[in-house]
Design an enzyme around this catalytic site. Structure first.
Site, short mmCIF file in Angstrom:
data_model
loop_
_atom_site.label_atom_id
_atom_site.label_comp_id
_atom_site.label_asym_id
_atom_site.label_seq_id
_atom_site.Cartn_x
_atom_site.Cartn_y
_atom_site.Cartn_z
N ARG A 195 -8.31 6.55 -13.11
CA ARG A 195 -8.27 7.07 -11.61
C ARG A 195 -8.56 8.49 -11.40
O ARG A 195 -9.40 8.74 -10.29
CB ARG A 195 -6.66 6.96 -11.44
CG ARG A 195 -5.78 5.64 -11.53
CD ARG A 195 -4.61 5.50 -11.08
NE ARG A 195 -4.71 5.64 -9.56
CZ ARG A 195 -4.34 6.67 -8.95
NH1 ARG A 195 -3.70 7.57 -9.41
NH2 ARG A 195 -4.39 6.59 -7.55
N CYS A 240 -18.06 10.46 -23.49
CA CYS A 240 -19.41 11.25 -23.30
C CYS A 240 -19.81 11.01 -21.90
O CYS A 240 -21.03 10.55 -21.55
CB CYS A 240 -20.35 10.47 -24.24
SG CYS A 240 -22.07 11.33 -24.35
N GLU A 241 -19.01 11.58 -21.13
CA GLU A 241 -19.45 11.74 -19.59
C GLU A 241 -18.69 12.84 -18.98
O GLU A 241 -17.69 13.27 -19.05
CB GLU A 241 -18.98 10.58 -18.88
CG GLU A 241 -19.45 9.21 -19.23
CD GLU A 241 -20.06 8.29 -18.28
OE1 GLU A 241 -20.06 8.92 -16.88
OE2 GLU A 241 -20.14 7.27 -18.52
N PRO A 265 3.99 -4.96 -2.92
CA PRO A 265 3.70 -3.55 -3.43
C PRO A 265 3.32 -3.65 -5.04
O PRO A 265 3.94 -4.56 -5.61
CB PRO A 265 5.29 -3.34 -3.26
CG PRO A 265 6.11 -4.34 -3.13
CD PRO A 265 5.62 -5.20 -2.69
N GLY A 306 0.92 -1.27 -0.05
CA GLY A 306 0.10 0.13 -0.04
C GLY A 306 0.97 1.38 -0.04
O GLY A 306 0.03 2.39 0.04
N1 LLP Z 1 -2.15 -6.72 -2.13
C1 LLP Z 1 -3.53 -6.72 -2.29
C2 LLP Z 1 -4.41 -7.94 -1.37
C3 LLP Z 1 -4.20 -5.65 -2.86
O1 LLP Z 1 -5.77 -5.68 -2.64
C4 LLP Z 1 -3.48 -4.46 -3.37
C5 LLP Z 1 -4.18 -3.45 -4.10
C6 LLP Z 1 -1.93 -4.79 -3.40
C7 LLP Z 1 -1.44 -5.71 -2.56
C8 LLP Z 1 -1.40 -3.62 -3.84
O2 LLP Z 1 -1.40 -2.53 -3.20
P1 LLP Z 1 -0.27 -1.27 -3.78
O3 LLP Z 1 1.04 -1.45 -3.42
O4 LLP Z 1 -0.52 -1.07 -5.33
O5 LLP Z 1 -0.94 0.09 -3.02
N2 LLP Z 1 -7.05 1.01 -8.22
C9 LLP Z 1 -6.74 1.75 -7.04
C10 LLP Z 1 -5.87 0.92 -6.15
C11 LLP Z 1 -6.40 -0.43 -5.74
C12 LLP Z 1 -5.71 -1.30 -4.94
C13 LLP Z 1 -6.27 -2.47 -4.81
N3 LLP Z 1 -5.40 -3.46 -4.11
C14 LLP Z 1 -6.00 3.02 -7.53
O6 LLP Z 1 -5.77 3.17 -8.63
O7 LLP Z 1 -5.66 3.82 -6.74
#
Ligand code: LLP
Length: 430
Positions: free
Chosen positions: A323, A354-355, A286, A244
């Site tokens: 996003r 178209c939004e 990550p 995250g």
């Molecule tokens: N592990 C799990 C179980 C997850 O659900 C996620 C992301 C990650 C790892 C990776 O997280 P990261 O390191 O990328 O923060 N579409 C959204 C983000 C959705 C994240 C969903 N889960 C955006 O564009 O901000």
């Protein structure tokens, strides 16, 4: 002409008023491949992955494929020794094909199909189980095939990640994970079920987290649970803390690094595991940090309209980068063919969809923008192409990978035939 060159972000430069990525001129890339175009800097992917690996030398880094599952990227990370967090059979299929060893893949998800569970069992992939229902389904499937499924439970640690609500995943009200108070009983049940071998514990609290304190709180809460699970005799080979870590989308935004992430959690993790006399492997997952800043989305200006605001109509919209529409997220904008020209006016970058919500960037100070100019949206590598669609009859764009000034097409541009590729007409409509 003298070659004026300076850095715009760590790995992006400006040369002769043009934006340069991986030593390649974005104006030339747009000429060669057309627009819209995703452009990824190969070296930056490796740098980001290495930063994680160096901050956590003893941990396993499982790249979250959902962030960007382009096959070239999976392949690069596989070669670097990454594991993978996959959330569907599709991601699993691609991760294995990219060469990621099955023992370094965790199959996550809150609503897996029986087919997906069967595949995990058949291929010997560890599963992060998200509910009692799933546990029972997996037990039946594994028992029937005479195999033991190695599992973790996805735990809901009830931690606020202090991020956008749509990307907070470990709040008590979130759809993910087993509530903390049920964790011990579900491990107990799992240890007695046929076909199930509990060997890990997993959580993930959210994404784009810019403060390390929620990570620390998560370790605290997870280690409290680990202690209880170990007490009932479960041998935990791994503890997966998810990920995250956010990135600075805005210039100068303070953002923790992988080293800050490590400093926040490793001492506590070590202290607690040592006190328990266990040595599980720490896993991190990550996605964003590895790929977000590696990639730009290049889009061409179709129209400039002076209305209540200056609207710049470009050829990419939320079909390619959702996003901003979905999370009000900020992506820095550079006029790629006027990258060092001084700002002259305030512009809003609008997609062709178209939004009303199809706005990629609001009220940005930019050099004078005209039809034909090239706009670069920065930090588009995570959840960019991977969340794209064909909405409004728009074939998806191409992707290129650049390194040392050279470029390779890694995904061809779709064309209108791709809109029809899987469609069938019933005979009565022929
Ligand atoms: N592990 C799990 C179980 C997850 O659900 C996620 C992301 C990650 C790892 C990776 O997280 P990261 O390191 O990328 O923060 N579409 C959204 C983000 C959705 C994240 C969903 N889960 C955006 O564009 O901000």
């Amino acid at each position: 002409m003298c070659c004026v060159m300076f850095m715009i972000k760590d790995h992006l430069e400006i040369r002769n008023n043009h934006l340069i990525i991986g030593s390649a001129d974005t104006a030339e890339l747009a000429e060669q491949y057309g627009t819209p175009l995703y452009v990824t800097n190969e070296s930056r992917v490796i740098e980001n992955f290495s930063a994680y690996r160096e901050a956590f030398p003893e941990a396993d880094i499982y790249y979250a494929a959902k962030a960007n599952a382009s096959f070239a990227i999976l392949r690069m990370l596989s070669r670097e020794g990454a594991g993978a967090d996959v959330f569907s059979y599709g991601e699993l299929y691609m991760a294995l094909l990219a060469g990621i060893p099955r023992k370094k893949i965790l199959f996550n998800g809150n609503s897996k199909t029986d087919f997906e569970l069967e595949k995990a069992v058949e291929l010997g992939i560890r599963v992060s189980v998200d509910s009692q229902d799933e546990l029972h389904a997996l037990s039946k499937i594994a028992d029937k095939s005479g195999k033991a499924a190695e599992i973790a439970f996805r735990v809901n640690p009830d931690v606020s990640p202090k991020t956008h609500p749509k990307i907070s995943t470990g709040l008590r009200t979130s759809k993910f994970g087993i509530p903390s108070e049920e964790v011990v009983s579900i491990y107990r049940e799992a240890s007695e079920l046929p076909g199930i071998s509990p060997c890990g514990i997993h959580c993930h609290i959210g994404s784009q987290i810019l403060d390390t304190s929620p990570f620390k709180e998560t370790v605290q809460k997870m280690m409290d649970l680990v202690e209880k699970v170990v007490e009932i005799g479960i041998h935990l080979e791994f503890v997966d803390m998810g990920s995250g870590l956010g990135i600075p989308y805005k210039k100068g935004e303070p953002a923790p690094t992988p080293q800050d992430h490590a400093d926040a959690i490793l001492p506590l993790f070590k202290e607690r595991t040592e006190a328990l006399g266990i040595s599980p492997v720490l896993i991190l997952e990550p996605g964003r940090y590895i790929v977000a800043d590696t990639t730009i989305l290049l889009t061409r200006v179709n129209t400039v309209k002076k209305a209540v605001k200056n609207f710049v109509g470009v050829d990419a919209g939320f079909n390619l980068l959702i996003r901003p529409a979905m999370y009000d997220s900020y992506h820095h904008v550079v006029v790629a063919n006027k990258a060092s020209s001084p700002p002259e006016d305030i512009y809003t970058i609008a997609g062709p969809i178209c939004e009303t919500g199809d706005i990629l960037a609001k009220d940005r100070e930019l050099p004078r923008v005209e039809k034909g100019d090239l706009i670069a949206l920065l930090d588009a590598g995570a959840y960019g192409f991977s969340m794209s669609s064909q909405y409004n009859g728009r074939p998806r764009c191409a992707e290129v990978l650049v390194k040392n000034g050279a470029s390779d097409l890694i995904r061809s541009r779709e064309d209108v035939e791709d809109l029809l590729a899987k469609q069938r007409l019933p005979a009565r409509l022929m």
